[in-house]
Every structure is written in structure tokens, then in C-alpha cells.
Design an enzyme around this catalytic site. Structure first.
Site, PDB file in Angstrom:
ATOM      1  N   THR A 147      28.613  48.364 -44.752  1.00 18.94           N
ATOM      2  CA  THR A 147      28.054  48.164 -43.417  1.00 18.94           C
ATOM      3  C   THR A 147      27.193  46.902 -43.370  1.00 18.94           C
ATOM      4  O   THR A 147      27.053  46.283 -42.321  1.00 18.94           O
ATOM      5  CB  THR A 147      27.231  49.383 -42.963  1.00 18.94           C
ATOM      6  OG1 THR A 147      26.090  49.545 -43.798  1.00 18.94           O
ATOM      7  CG2 THR A 147      28.090  50.645 -42.994  1.00 18.94           C
TER       8      THR A 147
ATOM      9  N   LYS B 180      27.972  49.971 -38.717  1.00 22.40           N
ATOM     10  CA  LYS B 180      26.599  49.468 -38.661  1.00 22.40           C
ATOM     11  C   LYS B 180      26.121  49.543 -37.219  1.00 22.40           C
ATOM     12  O   LYS B 180      26.724  48.941 -36.328  1.00 22.40           O
ATOM     13  CB  LYS B 180      26.539  48.021 -39.146  1.00 22.40           C
ATOM     14  CG  LYS B 180      25.139  47.551 -39.526  1.00 22.40           C
ATOM     15  CD  LYS B 180      24.669  48.247 -40.792  1.00 22.40           C
ATOM     16  CE  LYS B 180      23.544  47.500 -41.487  1.00 22.40           C
ATOM     17  NZ  LYS B 180      23.167  48.153 -42.753  1.00 22.40           N
TER      18      LYS B 180
ATOM     19  N   GLN C 197      26.638  63.163  -4.422  1.00 24.39           N
ATOM     20  CA  GLN C 197      28.046  63.193  -4.831  1.00 24.39           C
ATOM     21  C   GLN C 197      28.886  62.266  -3.955  1.00 24.39           C
ATOM     22  O   GLN C 197      29.765  61.544  -4.449  1.00 24.39           O
ATOM     23  CB  GLN C 197      28.599  64.622  -4.750  1.00 24.39           C
ATOM     24  CG  GLN C 197      28.091  65.556  -5.839  1.00 24.39           C
ATOM     25  CD  GLN C 197      26.830  66.297  -5.439  1.00 24.39           C
ATOM     26  OE1 GLN C 197      26.034  65.824  -4.636  1.00 24.39           O
ATOM     27  NE2 GLN C 197      26.637  67.482  -6.021  1.00 24.39           N
TER      28      GLN C 197
ATOM     29  N   HIS D 216      14.053  62.685  -7.488  1.00 26.33           N
ATOM     30  CA  HIS D 216      13.543  63.358  -6.303  1.00 26.33           C
ATOM     31  C   HIS D 216      12.220  62.756  -5.834  1.00 26.33           C
ATOM     32  O   HIS D 216      11.323  62.472  -6.631  1.00 26.33           O
ATOM     33  CB  HIS D 216      13.339  64.848  -6.583  1.00 26.33           C
ATOM     34  CG  HIS D 216      14.585  65.551  -7.018  1.00 26.33           C
ATOM     35  ND1 HIS D 216      15.687  65.684  -6.210  1.00 26.33           N
ATOM     36  CD2 HIS D 216      14.907  66.163  -8.193  1.00 26.33           C
ATOM     37  CE1 HIS D 216      16.632  66.351  -6.847  1.00 26.33           C
ATOM     38  NE2 HIS D 216      16.188  66.652  -8.056  1.00 26.33           N
TER      39      HIS D 216
ATOM     40  N   ARG E 172      15.704  61.680   4.161  1.00 32.19           N
ATOM     41  CA  ARG E 172      15.034  61.759   2.868  1.00 32.19           C
ATOM     42  C   ARG E 172      15.179  60.441   2.122  1.00 32.19           C
ATOM     43  O   ARG E 172      16.028  59.594   2.456  1.00 32.19           O
ATOM     44  CB  ARG E 172      15.622  62.884   2.011  1.00 32.19           C
ATOM     45  CG  ARG E 172      17.065  62.636   1.578  1.00 32.19           C
ATOM     46  CD  ARG E 172      17.548  63.658   0.562  1.00 32.19           C
ATOM     47  NE  ARG E 172      18.936  63.387   0.155  1.00 32.19           N
ATOM     48  CZ  ARG E 172      19.552  64.010  -0.859  1.00 32.19           C
ATOM     49  NH1 ARG E 172      18.913  64.939  -1.557  1.00 32.19           N
ATOM     50  NH2 ARG E 172      20.800  63.708  -1.153  1.00 32.19           N
TER      51      ARG E 172
END
Length: 299
Positions: free
Chosen positions: A57, A12, A223, A254, A172
Site C-alpha cells: 500500500t 491505501k 421526496q 428541520h 415552511r
């Protein structure tokens, strides 16, 4: 041509349960979205249509509601463990249960009434509990955690080919929406002498470590930030709630400098265009030394 039945499960999905605990005039809320998946000796329902081994369920939905009343909801992880153990031990045909939970956070309204709440942002706490009759696996997490550093991020020295147009940058905006899951070493097999961790405290500590690493890492790539965040969670976990594995999915939200030259305006790193798509997607796993990777690459 012959065929063979492979792995199956059923359950469920997305039972919404809100538990109100009344402590006099002060009320407390737990707001969960619970999904149950069961598997075991249920080949007959696929091969012959026999439902003899199938727990409806609808019963799973009712169990979620009844357990919320009988046991309360101490934490998403505790509630998932209760449900998983119940389904596996109550039916001989069920050998494995997986409970996935999303928890929606509410904050108290500023008036101080004790019974008024405001839903907190888009961030969602997650928990996934699995039980096979002997061992548990507990995976906590968070989704929709939006974070942004307005400086202390660079991106340069990357590989180029004939289709590369992206300029290098020494300053940035770095923004992402964190989707993180972490797996605890605790598996419930040490007996009553080793109680389950304090899940709420362990989750809050891991979330805090994610934020601290994002804020404190001078980033040359998303990363690098991912590895710092995962490492901080593993290294910051305590012995009673040790984290063996962290899986992170970080979309790069971005932000590009807006071109204001046509209007005769200089843009000195002040005005940005936030692009929602396409976006870079950085994913990875950080493991405690000697731990085995178990979390899937995708959710």
C-alpha cells in the site's frame, strides 16, 4: 465445518496530495484526498500469507504522489482514471481498481496576489473511478452542499396513527445538506475516437442543475424535491457526458417556529429553531429510461 474466501480488496486510504501549478506569478491549486482499493488474484495472501502478488500500500501512496508530478491533475476524474488503469495494467495479479477522490476547493484571496487562497466552505467534490481491464465506470458527486428555501414548501395530508403529533403546514423552511452521486454513461470502450468528457464542465453543469431544481421546485415533500433534482441532472446532461443514474441522500434539516408567546411576542414565520437531530433522511435514485441501477444505496 469448512470455509471459503469471499470477495476481498485492499489498498491505501486517504492519501492527501496538493498539486501547485505555477503559471508565472499566478498559481493554481488542486487539493485531493485519494483512496485506492485493488482486487484480483490475491487469494494466497489470505490463505497462506504469501505476499508474492501483493503490491504494498505504500507503493500506492507513492504512485499517487509521482503521478501528480508526472501528469498533473487535470480533474479528479482524469487523475482517478490514470491511477486505475495503471494499477490494473502494471500488475498481472490486479484485475480491478477503484479510486475514490475527494476534492477540496480553494478560492483566490481578494488581494489579487495570485498565490493566496481561501478554503471554500464545507462542500466537497467527489469522484469514484473503477476499471476492470476493459471498462471504466466514472461516478462524480458532491457532499456537504447545504441549501435552504425559506418558503415555497408545504407538508400536509400525510398519514397519521396514534403517535402522530406533527401539525400540517402550508409554508415552511426546507433545508438539506445534499449528498449526490451521478454515474456517467461513458465507459471508455469506444476507443480514441470518443474521448473522455470534459469532467470539470460536466460536474459544474450537474451541480448547477441540482441547485436550479432545488430552488425552482415548489415542494410538497422533500421526496418530490429529490426526484426533481435527480431528473434535472439526467435531463440536463449532454451527449458527450450523459448521466445514466443519480443517487441522492437528503437529510431534512428541520426548522421549527420558536415559541415566543411566553415573552409576549408573536412569531409570524420569522424566528426558527434549527434542530440538528433527529432528522428525516430521504434517499432515492433517479435513472435515465432504460439504464440499470448500479450505485449502492449507502455510500
Amino acid at each position: 465445518m469448512t470455509t471459503t474466501l469471499g470477495q476481498t480488496q485492499y489498498g491505501k486510504a486517504e492519501t492527501r496530495v496538493v498539486r501547485v501549478t505555477r503559471d508565472g506569478a499566478t498559481h493554481h491549486l488542486k487539493d485531493l484526498n485519494v483512496s485506492v482499493a485493488l482486487s484480483g488474484a490475491m487469494e494466497a495472501v489470505h490463505l497462506s500469507g504469501s505476499n508474492a502478488a501483493v503490491l504494498p500500500t505504500d507503493t500506492m501512496k507513492n504512485t499517487v504522489m509521482a503521478f501528480a508530478k508526472k501528469y498533473g491533475i487535470a480533474s479528479a476524474e482524469d487523475f482517478g482514471l490514470l491511477l486505475a488503469r495503471h494499477f490494473v495494467t502494471a500488475q498481472t495479479s490486479i484485475h480491478h481498481a477503484r479510486i475514490r477522490i475527494e476534492e477540496y476547493a480553494w478560492e483566490r484571496a481578494p488581494g489579487g496576489s495570485g498565490h493566496s487562497f481561501v478554503r471554500r466552505g464545507g462542500e466537497v467534490r467527489t469522484a469514484e473511478v473503477a476499471f476492470d481491464g476493459e471498462r471504466c465506470q466514472v461516478v462524480a458527486g458532491v457532499t456537504g452542499l447545504v441549501v435552504l428555501n425559506s418558503t415555497d414548501s408545504e407538508f400536509w395530508g400525510f398519514a397519521r396513527d396514534p403517535y402522530t403529533t406533527l401539525p400540517e403546514t402550508r409554508d415552511r423552511i426546507l433545508a438539506t445538506e445534499v449528498d449526490a452521486r451521478w454515474r456517467y454513461a461513458w465507459d471508455g470502450t469506444d476507443g480514441t475516437d470518443t474521448p473522455a468528457p470534459g469532467w470539470d464542465d460536466a460536474w459544474a453543469r450537474a451541480r448547477g442543475d441540482l441547485l436550479a431544481a432545488f430552488e425552482g421546485t415548489y415542494s410538497y415533500s422533500l421526496q418530490q424535491t429529490l426526484y426533481a433534482m435527480g431528473s434535472r441532472v439526467v435531463e440536463g446532461s449532454t451527449a458527450d457526458a450523459a448521466v445514466d443514474e443519480v443517487r441522492l441522500s437528503l437529510p431534512n434539516r428541520h426548522h421549527f417556529l420558536a415559541d415566543l408567546a411566553p415573552f409576549g411576542l408573536a412569531n409570524e414565520d420569522e424566528v426558527y429553531f434549527a434542530a440538528d437531530r433527529p432528522y428525516g433522511l430521504i434517499e432515492g435514485t433517479v435513472l435515465r429510461d432504460g439504464a440499470e441501477a448500479r450505485l449502492p444505496v449507502t455510500g
